[in-house]
Write a protein that holds these residues in place. Structure first.
Motif, PDB file in Angstrom:
ATOM      1  N   GLU A  62     -18.431 -39.867  11.696  1.00 13.86           N
ATOM      2  CA  GLU A  62     -19.219 -41.041  12.083  1.00 13.86           C
ATOM      3  C   GLU A  62     -20.202 -41.418  10.973  1.00 13.86           C
ATOM      4  O   GLU A  62     -20.346 -42.602  10.628  1.00 13.86           O
ATOM      5  N   ALA A  63     -20.874 -40.415  10.410  1.00 12.54           N
ATOM      6  CA  ALA A  63     -21.824 -40.683   9.323  1.00 12.54           C
ATOM      7  C   ALA A  63     -21.102 -41.264   8.113  1.00 12.54           C
ATOM      8  O   ALA A  63     -21.586 -42.216   7.484  1.00 12.54           O
ATOM      9  N   ARG A  64     -19.956 -40.702   7.784  1.00 16.64           N
ATOM     10  CA  ARG A  64     -19.185 -41.186   6.635  1.00 16.64           C
ATOM     11  C   ARG A  64     -18.753 -42.639   6.838  1.00 16.64           C
ATOM     12  O   ARG A  64     -18.811 -43.459   5.913  1.00 16.64           O
ATOM     13  N   ASP A  65     -18.351 -42.973   8.060  1.00 17.34           N
ATOM     14  CA  ASP A  65     -17.926 -44.338   8.335  1.00 17.34           C
ATOM     15  C   ASP A  65     -19.079 -45.320   8.218  1.00 17.34           C
ATOM     16  O   ASP A  65     -18.930 -46.416   7.662  1.00 17.34           O
ATOM     17  N   VAL A  66     -20.240 -44.930   8.736  1.00 18.89           N
ATOM     18  CA  VAL A  66     -21.404 -45.817   8.680  1.00 18.89           C
ATOM     19  C   VAL A  66     -21.855 -46.029   7.234  1.00 18.89           C
ATOM     20  O   VAL A  66     -22.221 -47.142   6.837  1.00 18.89           O
ATOM     21  N   LEU A  67     -21.818 -44.950   6.436  1.00 15.90           N
ATOM     22  CA  LEU A  67     -22.243 -45.051   5.038  1.00 15.90           C
ATOM     23  C   LEU A  67     -21.185 -45.707   4.151  1.00 15.90           C
ATOM     24  O   LEU A  67     -21.478 -46.099   3.021  1.00 15.90           O
ATOM     25  N   GLY A  68     -19.968 -45.789   4.657  1.00 18.35           N
ATOM     26  CA  GLY A  68     -18.890 -46.328   3.844  1.00 18.35           C
ATOM     27  C   GLY A  68     -18.326 -45.331   2.861  1.00 18.35           C
ATOM     28  O   GLY A  68     -17.726 -45.697   1.850  1.00 18.35           O
ATOM     29  N   GLY A  69     -18.492 -44.057   3.157  1.00 17.80           N
ATOM     30  CA  GLY A  69     -18.026 -42.987   2.284  1.00 17.80           C
ATOM     31  C   GLY A  69     -19.096 -41.930   2.148  1.00 17.80           C
ATOM     32  O   GLY A  69     -20.170 -42.018   2.748  1.00 17.80           O
ATOM     33  N   VAL A  70     -18.823 -40.905   1.345  1.00 16.02           N
ATOM     34  CA  VAL A  70     -19.817 -39.851   1.121  1.00 16.02           C
ATOM     35  C   VAL A  70     -19.700 -39.350  -0.307  1.00 16.02           C
ATOM     36  O   VAL A  70     -18.616 -39.068  -0.801  1.00 16.02           O
ATOM     37  N   ASP A  71     -20.839 -39.283  -0.984  1.00 17.74           N
ATOM     38  CA  ASP A  71     -20.914 -38.758  -2.343  1.00 17.74           C
ATOM     39  C   ASP A  71     -21.542 -37.370  -2.377  1.00 17.74           C
ATOM     40  O   ASP A  71     -21.239 -36.572  -3.260  1.00 17.74           O
ATOM     41  N   VAL A  72     -22.440 -37.110  -1.418  1.00 22.22           N
ATOM     42  CA  VAL A  72     -23.190 -35.854  -1.407  1.00 22.22           C
ATOM     43  C   VAL A  72     -23.267 -35.322   0.021  1.00 22.22           C
ATOM     44  O   VAL A  72     -23.554 -36.083   0.955  1.00 22.22           O
ATOM     45  N   LEU A  73     -23.022 -34.030   0.176  1.00 19.03           N
ATOM     46  CA  LEU A  73     -23.284 -33.334   1.435  1.00 19.03           C
ATOM     47  C   LEU A  73     -24.309 -32.253   1.169  1.00 19.03           C
ATOM     48  O   LEU A  73     -24.147 -31.447   0.248  1.00 19.03           O
ATOM     49  N   VAL A  74     -25.367 -32.232   1.971  1.00 14.32           N
ATOM     50  CA  VAL A  74     -26.346 -31.148   1.916  1.00 14.32           C
ATOM     51  C   VAL A  74     -26.332 -30.436   3.263  1.00 14.32           C
ATOM     52  O   VAL A  74     -26.674 -31.031   4.291  1.00 14.32           O
ATOM     53  N   ASN A  75     -25.923 -29.186   3.256  1.00 13.96           N
ATOM     54  CA  ASN A  75     -25.946 -28.372   4.470  1.00 13.96           C
ATOM     55  C   ASN A  75     -27.279 -27.645   4.538  1.00 13.96           C
ATOM     56  O   ASN A  75     -27.487 -26.641   3.855  1.00 13.96           O
ATOM     57  N   CYS A  76     -28.185 -28.186   5.362  1.00 17.37           N
ATOM     58  CA  CYS A  76     -29.533 -27.616   5.437  1.00 17.37           C
ATOM     59  C   CYS A  76     -29.855 -27.051   6.816  1.00 17.37           C
ATOM     60  O   CYS A  76     -30.831 -26.330   6.972  1.00 17.37           O
ATOM     61  N   ALA A  77     -29.056 -27.374   7.818  1.00 15.56           N
ATOM     62  CA  ALA A  77     -29.351 -26.897   9.162  1.00 15.56           C
ATOM     63  C   ALA A  77     -29.307 -25.377   9.202  1.00 15.56           C
ATOM     64  O   ALA A  77     -28.447 -24.742   8.593  1.00 15.56           O
ATOM     65  N   GLY A  78     -30.250 -24.784   9.912  1.00 22.56           N
ATOM     66  CA  GLY A  78     -30.266 -23.336  10.012  1.00 22.56           C
ATOM     67  C   GLY A  78     -31.190 -22.851  11.105  1.00 22.56           C
ATOM     68  O   GLY A  78     -32.085 -23.577  11.554  1.00 22.56           O
ATOM     69  N   VAL A  79     -30.950 -21.627  11.532  1.00 20.95           N
ATOM     70  CA  VAL A  79     -31.830 -20.971  12.492  1.00 20.95           C
ATOM     71  C   VAL A  79     -32.216 -19.615  11.930  1.00 20.95           C
ATOM     72  O   VAL A  79     -31.482 -19.022  11.132  1.00 20.95           O
ATOM     73  N   PHE A  80     -33.376 -19.136  12.352  1.00 25.71           N
ATOM     74  CA  PHE A  80     -33.898 -17.854  11.885  1.00 25.71           C
ATOM     75  C   PHE A  80     -34.276 -17.009  13.082  1.00 25.71           C
ATOM     76  O   PHE A  80     -34.866 -17.517  14.050  1.00 25.71           O
ATOM     77  N   GLN A  81     -33.922 -15.753  13.019  1.00 29.60           N
ATOM     78  CA  GLN A  81     -34.372 -14.791  14.018  1.00 29.60           C
ATOM     79  C   GLN A  81     -34.828 -13.533  13.311  1.00 29.60           C
ATOM     80  O   GLN A  81     -34.246 -13.133  12.307  1.00 29.60           O
ATOM     81  N   HIS A  82     -35.866 -12.912  13.851  1.00 30.20           N
ATOM     82  CA  HIS A  82     -36.384 -11.663  13.296  1.00 30.20           C
ATOM     83  C   HIS A  82     -36.104 -10.562  14.311  1.00 30.20           C
ATOM     84  O   HIS A  82     -36.578 -10.602  15.437  1.00 30.20           O
ATOM     85  N   ALA A  83     -35.311  -9.563  13.901  1.00 31.89           N
ATOM     86  CA  ALA A  83     -34.981  -8.457  14.796  1.00 31.89           C
ATOM     87  C   ALA A  83     -34.443  -7.290  13.983  1.00 31.89           C
ATOM     88  O   ALA A  83     -33.681  -7.492  13.036  1.00 31.89           O
ATOM     89  N   PRO A  84     -34.813  -6.059  14.347  1.00 31.80           N
ATOM     90  CA  PRO A  84     -34.210  -4.889  13.698  1.00 31.80           C
ATOM     91  C   PRO A  84     -32.710  -4.836  13.991  1.00 31.80           C
ATOM     92  O   PRO A  84     -32.250  -5.364  15.007  1.00 31.80           O
ATOM     93  N   LEU A  85     -31.957  -4.186  13.120  1.00 33.47           N
ATOM     94  CA  LEU A  85     -30.515  -4.109  13.307  1.00 33.47           C
ATOM     95  C   LEU A  85     -30.131  -3.571  14.680  1.00 33.47           C
ATOM     96  O   LEU A  85     -29.190  -4.059  15.312  1.00 33.47           O
ATOM     97  N   LEU A  86     -30.857  -2.564  15.153  1.00 27.81           N
ATOM     98  CA  LEU A  86     -30.506  -1.964  16.438  1.00 27.81           C
ATOM     99  C   LEU A  86     -30.757  -2.901  17.617  1.00 27.81           C
ATOM    100  O   LEU A  86     -30.241  -2.661  18.712  1.00 27.81           O
TER     101      LEU A  86
END
Length: 235
Positions: A62-86
């Motif tokens: 949908e974004a590509r269609d609205v922009l008329g194409g895509v030259d750059v993709l930036v993957n910035c979405a992320g989540v963070f959690q703090h927890a010991p391995l156990l």
């Protein structure tokens, strides 16, 4: 012709700074996120659930269609959690890996065919210094960001012959809302002391490097995982 840019996770924090940096340079920017950006210069907003691969592909298209194409993709979405391995549960692992790593792959897959056909394009994936130094207390987060670096290198190796560059940015401690509930003033002081520059990063530090990698000036860089850590990591 102005760049046509898709930014996942562009509604806040580092993502919003990246959107601002591209927009300031005259780019048309589509933000893919769960919530609409507040006061953002983005040309278009597309709501998306990045845990859903089908919805991710739909939103990118949908974004590509609205922009008329895509030259750059930036993957910035992320989540963070703090927890010991156990204490990391399977549900915690799946959440962090789904959004930080799998959604990066799906978005890359969604834009690559058009870039390969055009013979040009730039993908920048936001990883973390945790991908390089490990992640005591955040093992699933570090693993997800190491996966992002690996995907970056694979994309660079496979798509470079088609004129497409793929790079990663590895921020250090950047003061954003992500992780705010787990840090104290003492933490900020201790982290700042790790940098030769004596300060933590700001979103604009990451945005500047991201913009450079997607610009002609960064056109001979691919497969790199560039530290934006104020010297905390130098390899």
């Amino acid at each position: 012709m102005s760049q046509r840019v898709i930014v996942t996770g562009g509604s806040g924090g580092i993502g919003a700074a990246i959107v601002d940096r591209f927009a300031t340079d005259g780019a048309r920017v589509a933000v893919l996120d769960r919530r609409a950006p507040a006061g953002s210069p983005a040309s278009v907003f597309v709501e998306v659930d990045l845990r859903d691969p089908a919805d991710t592909r739909r939103a990118v298209a949908e974004a590509r269609d609205v922009l008329g194409g895509v030259d750059v993709l930036v993957n910035c979405a992320g989540v963070f959690q703090h927890a010991p391995l156990l204490d990391i549960t399977v549900e915690d692992w799946d959440l962090v890996l789904d959004i930080n790593a799998r959604a990066t792959l799906v978005a890359m897959q969604a834009v690559a065919p058009a870039m390969l056909e055009a013979g040009r394009g730039s993908i920048v994936n936001i990883a973390s210094m945790a991908a390089k130094v490990g992640g005591g207390g955040e093992g699933h987060y570090a693993a997800s960001k190491a996966a992002v670096v690996a995907l970056t290198r694979a994309g660079a190796q496979e798509w470079g012959c088609h004129g497409v560059t793929v790079n990663a940015v590895c921020p250090g401690y950047v003061l954003t809302e992500m992780g705010a509930d787990t840090r104290s003033e003492e933490d900020v002081a201790a982290w700042s002391a790790k940098s030769p520059l004596g300060r933590l990063g700001i979103p604009e530090d990451v945005a500047g490097v991201t913009h450079f990698l997607a610009s002609p000036a960064g056109g001979y860089l691919t497969g790199q995982a560039i530290n934006v850590t104020g010297g905390m990591v130098m390899h």
